[in-house]
Design a protein around this motif. Structure first.
Motif, PDB file in Angstrom:
ATOM      1  N   GLN A  71       0.710  -1.184   0.171  1.00  0.00           N
ATOM      2  CA  GLN A  71       0.113   0.067  -0.224  1.00  0.00           C
ATOM      3  C   GLN A  71       0.770   0.960  -0.096  1.00  0.00           C
ATOM      4  O   GLN A  71       1.802   1.413   0.916  1.00  0.00           O
ATOM      5  CB  GLN A  71      -1.001   0.054   1.377  1.00  0.00           C
ATOM      6  CG  GLN A  71      -1.749   1.318   1.151  1.00  0.00           C
ATOM      7  CD  GLN A  71      -2.685   1.369   2.573  1.00  0.00           C
ATOM      8  OE1 GLN A  71      -2.077   0.597   3.798  1.00  0.00           O
ATOM      9  NE2 GLN A  71      -3.704   2.053   2.673  1.00  0.00           N
ATOM     10  N   THR A  73       0.559   5.136   0.571  1.00  0.00           N
ATOM     11  CA  THR A  73      -0.325   6.280   0.947  1.00  0.00           C
ATOM     12  C   THR A  73       0.330   7.661   0.987  1.00  0.00           C
ATOM     13  O   THR A  73      -0.625   8.565   1.229  1.00  0.00           O
ATOM     14  CB  THR A  73      -0.959   5.959   2.256  1.00  0.00           C
ATOM     15  OG1 THR A  73       0.198   5.937   3.262  1.00  0.00           O
ATOM     16  CG2 THR A  73      -1.591   4.717   2.466  1.00  0.00           C
ATOM     17  N   ARG A  75       1.432  10.441  -0.950  1.00  0.00           N
ATOM     18  CA  ARG A  75       1.056  11.156  -2.220  1.00  0.00           C
ATOM     19  C   ARG A  75       2.089  11.582  -3.217  1.00  0.00           C
ATOM     20  O   ARG A  75       2.039  11.628  -4.162  1.00  0.00           O
ATOM     21  CB  ARG A  75      -0.163  11.841  -2.388  1.00  0.00           C
ATOM     22  CG  ARG A  75      -0.423  13.237  -1.531  1.00  0.00           C
ATOM     23  CD  ARG A  75      -1.384  14.095  -1.508  1.00  0.00           C
ATOM     24  NE  ARG A  75      -1.977  14.426  -3.147  1.00  0.00           N
ATOM     25  CZ  ARG A  75      -1.200  15.569  -3.705  1.00  0.00           C
ATOM     26  NH1 ARG A  75      -0.209  16.103  -3.019  1.00  0.00           N
ATOM     27  NH2 ARG A  75      -1.901  15.862  -4.831  1.00  0.00           N
ATOM     28  N   ASN A  86      -6.169  11.761  -7.919  1.00  0.00           N
ATOM     29  CA  ASN A  86      -6.368  11.677  -6.090  1.00  0.00           C
ATOM     30  C   ASN A  86      -6.954  13.069  -5.750  1.00  0.00           C
ATOM     31  O   ASN A  86      -8.117  13.291  -5.157  1.00  0.00           O
ATOM     32  CB  ASN A  86      -5.051  11.242  -5.639  1.00  0.00           C
ATOM     33  CG  ASN A  86      -5.380  11.413  -4.163  1.00  0.00           C
ATOM     34  OD1 ASN A  86      -5.902  10.396  -3.377  1.00  0.00           O
ATOM     35  ND2 ASN A  86      -4.805  12.476  -3.544  1.00  0.00           N
ATOM     36  N   GLU A 112      -4.647  11.655   4.652  1.00  0.00           N
ATOM     37  CA  GLU A 112      -3.886  10.557   4.911  1.00  0.00           C
ATOM     38  C   GLU A 112      -3.934   9.235   4.356  1.00  0.00           C
ATOM     39  O   GLU A 112      -3.088   8.356   4.508  1.00  0.00           O
ATOM     40  CB  GLU A 112      -3.866  10.604   6.331  1.00  0.00           C
ATOM     41  CG  GLU A 112      -3.343  11.448   7.213  1.00  0.00           C
ATOM     42  CD  GLU A 112      -3.482  11.423   8.654  1.00  0.00           C
ATOM     43  OE1 GLU A 112      -3.492   9.997   9.259  1.00  0.00           O
ATOM     44  OE2 GLU A 112      -3.555  12.351   9.501  1.00  0.00           O
ATOM     45  N   LEU A 113      -5.156   8.991   3.327  1.00  0.00           N
ATOM     46  CA  LEU A 113      -5.326   8.074   2.913  1.00  0.00           C
ATOM     47  C   LEU A 113      -5.346   6.688   3.503  1.00  0.00           C
ATOM     48  O   LEU A 113      -5.005   5.652   3.195  1.00  0.00           O
ATOM     49  CB  LEU A 113      -4.251   7.879   1.417  1.00  0.00           C
ATOM     50  CG  LEU A 113      -4.491   8.766   0.558  1.00  0.00           C
ATOM     51  CD1 LEU A 113      -3.463   8.761  -0.391  1.00  0.00           C
ATOM     52  CD2 LEU A 113      -5.838   8.901  -0.173  1.00  0.00           C
ATOM     53  N   GLY A 117      -5.137   5.225  -1.037  1.00  0.00           N
ATOM     54  CA  GLY A 117      -3.882   5.046  -1.682  1.00  0.00           C
ATOM     55  C   GLY A 117      -3.818   4.134  -2.588  1.00  0.00           C
ATOM     56  O   GLY A 117      -5.052   3.583  -3.482  1.00  0.00           O
TER      57      GLY A 117
END
Length: 120
Positions: A71, A73, A75, A86, A112-113, A117
């Motif tokens: 993952q 997250t 950006r 996004n 903060e996703l 993400g």
């Protein structure tokens, strides 16, 4: 209200989409062909990182049911087209449109996703 963006494949008429959402079966939803402008969608697809690159900048999961999943997250590690997507999805205009369509007020972006993400 109608939402337009050069990144969208078509204008989004929130009143029209609200009607589609409310009348959809077997549960309320919308499906939007050409949601993204085609060349932009292709840019996003081409820019998605491979597994090895995602491992370099993301979090690798170790749980039994998540092995082999990464993952991203942060950006700042998103390729530019992905960052643009996004930003579009988190824009106040689009969130307000989605709030009107769904009837869910006060939608906010997840800066903060968390749980979001890129998942590779």
């Amino acid at each position: 209200m109608t939402i337009t963006s050069p990144l969208l494949g078509r204008s989004l008429d929130e009143h029209e989409l609200r009607g589609q959402f409310d009348s959809a079966q077997p549960f309320r939803h919308i499906a939007s062909d050409d949601f993204l402008e085609e060349s932009f969608a292709k840019e996003v697809l081409a820019a998605l990182p491979g597994f090895e690159r995602a491992k370099e900048v993301g979090r690798e999961f170790r749980a039994v049911n998540e092995r082999g999943k990464v993952q991203v997250t942060d950006r700042s590690h998103f390729p530019e087209p992905v960052r643009e997507l996004n930003d579009l999805m988190a824009s106040p205009e689009l969130l307000e449109c989605f709030a009107h369509i769904t009837g869910i007020g006060n939608l906010i972006p997840d800066d903060e996703l968390v749980g979001g993400g890129l998942h590779v």
